[in-house]
Motif scaffolding. Structure first.
Motif, short mmCIF file in Angstrom:
data_model
loop_
_atom_site.label_atom_id
_atom_site.label_comp_id
_atom_site.label_asym_id
_atom_site.label_seq_id
_atom_site.Cartn_x
_atom_site.Cartn_y
_atom_site.Cartn_z
N ALA A 31 0.83 -1.21 0.00
CA ALA A 31 0.00 0.00 0.00
C ALA A 31 0.86 1.26 0.00
CB ALA A 31 -0.93 -0.01 1.22
N SER A 32 1.92 1.28 0.82
CA SER A 32 2.79 2.46 0.85
C SER A 32 3.52 2.63 -0.48
CB SER A 32 3.79 2.35 2.00
OG SER A 32 4.67 1.24 1.81
N ALA A 33 3.93 1.52 -1.09
CA ALA A 33 4.59 1.60 -2.40
C ALA A 33 3.63 2.11 -3.46
CB ALA A 33 5.12 0.22 -2.79
N LEU A 34 2.39 1.64 -3.44
CA LEU A 34 1.40 2.09 -4.41
C LEU A 34 1.12 3.59 -4.27
CD1 LEU A 34 -0.62 1.30 -6.63
CD2 LEU A 34 -2.29 0.78 -4.82
N ALA A 35 0.96 4.05 -3.03
CA ALA A 35 0.72 5.48 -2.80
C ALA A 35 1.90 6.32 -3.27
CB ALA A 35 0.45 5.73 -1.32
N ALA A 36 3.12 5.85 -3.01
CA ALA A 36 4.31 6.60 -3.41
C ALA A 36 4.43 6.68 -4.93
CB ALA A 36 5.55 5.96 -2.81
N VAL A 37 4.21 5.57 -5.61
CA VAL A 37 4.32 5.55 -7.07
C VAL A 37 3.28 6.47 -7.69
CG1 VAL A 37 3.95 4.11 -9.11
CG2 VAL A 37 5.38 3.27 -7.23
N LEU A 38 2.05 6.41 -7.22
CA LEU A 38 1.00 7.24 -7.79
C LEU A 38 1.24 8.72 -7.54
CD1 LEU A 38 -2.17 5.11 -6.93
CD2 LEU A 38 -1.03 5.33 -9.15
N ALA A 39 1.65 9.06 -6.31
CA ALA A 39 1.80 10.47 -5.95
C ALA A 39 3.09 11.08 -6.51
CB ALA A 39 1.78 10.63 -4.43
N VAL A 40 4.19 10.33 -6.45
CA VAL A 40 5.48 10.87 -6.84
C VAL A 40 5.77 10.64 -8.32
CG1 VAL A 40 7.97 10.83 -6.42
CG2 VAL A 40 6.39 10.60 -4.50
N ASN A 41 5.65 9.38 -8.76
CA ASN A 41 6.02 9.05 -10.15
C ASN A 41 4.92 9.40 -11.16
OD1 ASN A 41 8.27 8.10 -8.93
ND2 ASN A 41 7.98 5.95 -9.47
N GLN A 42 3.67 9.21 -10.76
CA GLN A 42 2.57 9.42 -11.70
C GLN A 42 1.92 10.80 -11.56
OE1 GLN A 42 2.00 7.17 -14.07
NE2 GLN A 42 3.62 5.88 -13.19
N GLY A 43 2.28 11.55 -10.55
CA GLY A 43 1.77 12.90 -10.40
C GLY A 43 0.33 13.00 -9.91
N TRP A 44 -0.19 11.96 -9.28
CA TRP A 44 -1.55 12.01 -8.73
C TRP A 44 -1.58 13.00 -7.55
CZ3 TRP A 44 -5.32 7.43 -8.37
CH2 TRP A 44 -5.36 6.74 -9.59
N PRO A 45 -2.76 13.58 -7.28
CA PRO A 45 -2.92 14.29 -6.01
C PRO A 45 -2.67 13.32 -4.85
CG PRO A 45 -4.74 14.77 -7.49
CD PRO A 45 -3.97 13.66 -8.12
N GLU A 46 -1.93 13.77 -3.86
CA GLU A 46 -1.53 12.84 -2.81
C GLU A 46 -2.72 12.27 -2.05
OE1 GLU A 46 2.12 12.47 0.40
OE2 GLU A 46 1.45 14.44 -0.27
N TRP A 47 -3.74 13.08 -1.86
CA TRP A 47 -4.91 12.58 -1.14
C TRP A 47 -5.58 11.45 -1.92
CZ3 TRP A 47 -9.59 12.65 -3.58
CH2 TRP A 47 -9.74 13.54 -4.67
N ALA A 48 -5.61 11.55 -3.26
CA ALA A 48 -6.22 10.50 -4.07
C ALA A 48 -5.38 9.23 -4.01
CB ALA A 48 -6.37 10.97 -5.51
#
Length: 435
Positions: free
Chosen positions: A126-143
Motif C-alpha cells: 500500500a505504501s509503495a502504491l501510494a508513493a508511485v501514484l503520488a510521486v512518479n505518476q503525479g496524482w494528487p496525494e490525497w487520491a
C-alpha cells in the motif's frame, strides 16, 4: 371409570404465587448473587471482593499488561533517567502508531479465532502504491492515499473470499498473500527500490506534524476525559432504567479520575517537547471508532459471536461468510493505513517496507495487549497496550545499547508469557463455568 374434571385439583401454583407475592425477596436474591453489585453494597471492601472474584474466575482483562508496562517503565527509568523524558515518550508514541494501526486490524481477525499473516506485505504494498501514484505518476496525494487504503481493504476482502467462500485455511491463504504482495511491492517500486516522499506532503506530515499550542494537548485530554465520563454515566443510567446491574457512580468517578491523571500527564509531557503529535490524535480516533464498532454495534456483536461458536452463530441467522470477508477487509485496510504511517516515519517507500519483524510485532502487540488467540475475547485498546509494551522495551534496550538479538529474545519471552497467561486464564474460566 369416569374422571370428574371439576374435582381434580390443579397443580400447586405456590412457586409462581411466591414470586408475585414477594418481589422484594426475589430482588434481594438477585442482588445477593450478582458480584457486580458488591462494590455498591460494600464500598471499598467491594472492590477487594470483586478483585478476588475475578482472579478466581480468570477474568484478568488488561491488568497483567498494565502492571507489566508499569514495571517496564520503572526498570528502564532506574537504568536510564532519559527513558521517561519528554522526547523519548514522544518518540515512543510516534513510532508505535504504524505497528499499532496494523495491530488493530489483527485484533478483528483474532476475535474470529483466525490469523492474518499478510498484513506486513499488504502495508508495504500500500505504501509503495501510494508513493508511485503520488510521486512518479503525479496524482494528487490525497487520491493516492485513498486508493492505497481502498486497495488494502480489497486485498483483505480477497483473502477473506478464499477463506470464507472457498474454505481454504486462513493461515495458508494469508501466508500466500504475504509472499504475493511482497513480490507485488518489489515490482511496483521497480529497479530503484526506493521512492522518497515529500516531507511537507500529506503522508510526510503524518508523523512530523505537531499541534504546538499547549492548549491542544490539554484540550484533547479534557475531551477524552469528558467523553469517557459522559458515555459511562449515560450507559449506567440506561442499565439502571432497564433494571440490570450497573456500575455505581463512585466507580465511574474513580475510573474517570485515573484516566484524567494519565491524560493530563501525557499532555504535560507532550508540551515539554514539540506539542501534541498529529499521529497520536489520528491513532486515538481510530481506536475509539473501532472500539465503538466492536462494542456498541450489531456488527461487532456478530464478530464476537463467531469467535465463540461459528455453528451457533450460523443457527442464529448471522451471515458468517459476509462477516468473515468484512473482517479480513478491515484487517487489510488497517494494514494499509499502518503502512502509510511507517512510510511517513522514514519519508520513503522502499523494498524493506513490511518486512523484518513488523508482522511479528503487529500480532504480538494484539496478543500481549490481551486479545485471545482462541477467539471471542479482546478489544482494540489491546493493540495500544501491546504495542506500547513492545516499543517501550525496544527503546529502553536501545538506550542501554543492548544488542539487537537480545531485543528479539526479550520480546519473544514477553509474548510467550502472555500466551501462557491466556491459556491458563481460559482453563480457569472453564473451571469456574464461565467459558
Amino acid at each position: 371409570m369416569s374422571l370428574d374434571k371439576t374435582s381434580t385439583p390443579p397443580e400447586d401454583p405456590a412457586p409462581q404465587d411466591a414470586v408475585v407475592e414477594n418481589p422484594e425477596a426475589a430482588t434481594a436474591a438477585v442482588t445477593a448473587v450478582d458480584p457486580r453489585l458488591l462494590v455498591r453494597e460494600q464500598g471499598l471492601m467491594g472492590y477487594w471482593s470483586e478483585f478476588k472474584r475475578k482472579m478466581k474466575a480468570g477474568e484478568l482483562g488488561s491488568m497483567p499488561v498494565i502492571v507489566g508496562l508499569a514495571i517496564i517503565c520503572v526498570i528502564f527509568q532506574v537504568l536510564n533517567s532519559n527513558f521517561l523524558s519528554a522526547q523519548n515518550i514522544n518518540d515512543i508514541t510516534i513510532t508505535m502508531v504504524g505497528t499499532g494501526m496494523i495491530s488493530v486490524g489483527i485484533v478483528f481477525v483474532l476475535l474470529l479465532g483466525e490469523i492474518d499473516l499478510s498484513v506486513g506485505s499488504v502495508s508495504g504494498a500500500a505504501s509503495a502504491l501510494a508513493a508511485v501514484l503520488a510521486v512518479n505518476q503525479g496524482w494528487p496525494e490525497w487520491a493516492a492515499v485513498l486508493l492505497a487504503i481502498a486497495s488494502g481493504a480489497a486485498i483483505g476482502a480477497l483473502h477473506g473470499f478464499f477463506f470464507a467462500v472457498l474454505g481454504a485455511p486462513a493461515f495458508a491463504v494469508t501466508l500466500a498473500g504475504l509472499l504475493f504482495w511482497l513480490g507485488f511491492m518489489l515490482k511496483v517500486l521497480g529497479a530503484d527500490g526506493t521512492i522518497n516522499l515529500d516531507s511537507d506532503g500529506l503522508v510526510g506530515k503524518l508523523t512530523t506534524y505537531y499541534f504546538s499550542d499547549v492548549a491542544a494537548a490539554y484540550g484533547l485530554a479534557v475531551v477524552v476525559v469528558a467523553v469517557f465520563f459522559l458515555t459511562s454515566f449515560l450507559a449506567n443510567r440506561r442499565r439502571e432504567a432497564a433494571g440490570v446491574p450497573a456500575r455505581p457512580l463512585s466507580d465511574t468517578v474513580l475510573r474517570t479520575v485515573l484516566l484524567a491523571v494519565i491524560s493530563f500527564a501525557a499532555a504535560y509531557m507532550y508540551n515539554q517537547y514539540k506539542g501534541l503529535p498529529l499521529a497520536t490524535v489520528i491513532f486515538l480516533v481510530f481506536l475509539i471508532g473501532s472500539d465503538f464498532v466492536l462494542r456498541r454495534t450489531a456488527y461487532g456483536r456478530k464478530i464476537f459471536a463467531l469467535g465463540g461458536s461459528v455453528e451457533a452463530s450460523r443457527r442464529a441467522g448471522i451471515n458468517v461468510t459476509a462477516v468473515r470477508i468484512s473482517v479480513f477487509a478491515i484487517s487489510g485496510g488497517f494494514a494499509a493505513i499502518g503502512g502509510l504511517f511507517l512510510a511517513s516515519k522514514i519519508a520513503s517507500a522502499n523494498q524493506s517496507a513490511g518486512t523484518g519483524d513488523l508482522l511479528m510485532n503487529a500480532i504480538a502487540a494484539a496478543v500481549i495487549g490481551g486479545t485471545s488467540l482462541f477467539g471471542g475475547r479482546g478489544r482494540t485498546w489491546n493493540a495500544l497496550l501491546g504495542v506500547l509494551v513492545i516499543v517501550s522495551i525496544q527503546y529502553g534496550l536501545q538506550l542501554e545499547s543492548i544488542a539487537e538479538p537480545v531485543k528479539y529474545m526479550i520480546t519473544a519471552a514477553v509474548l510467550l508469557t502472555t500466551v501462557v497467561i491466556d491459556s491458563i486464564t481460559r482453563k480457569t474460566q472453564k473451571t469456574a463455568g464461565r467459558a
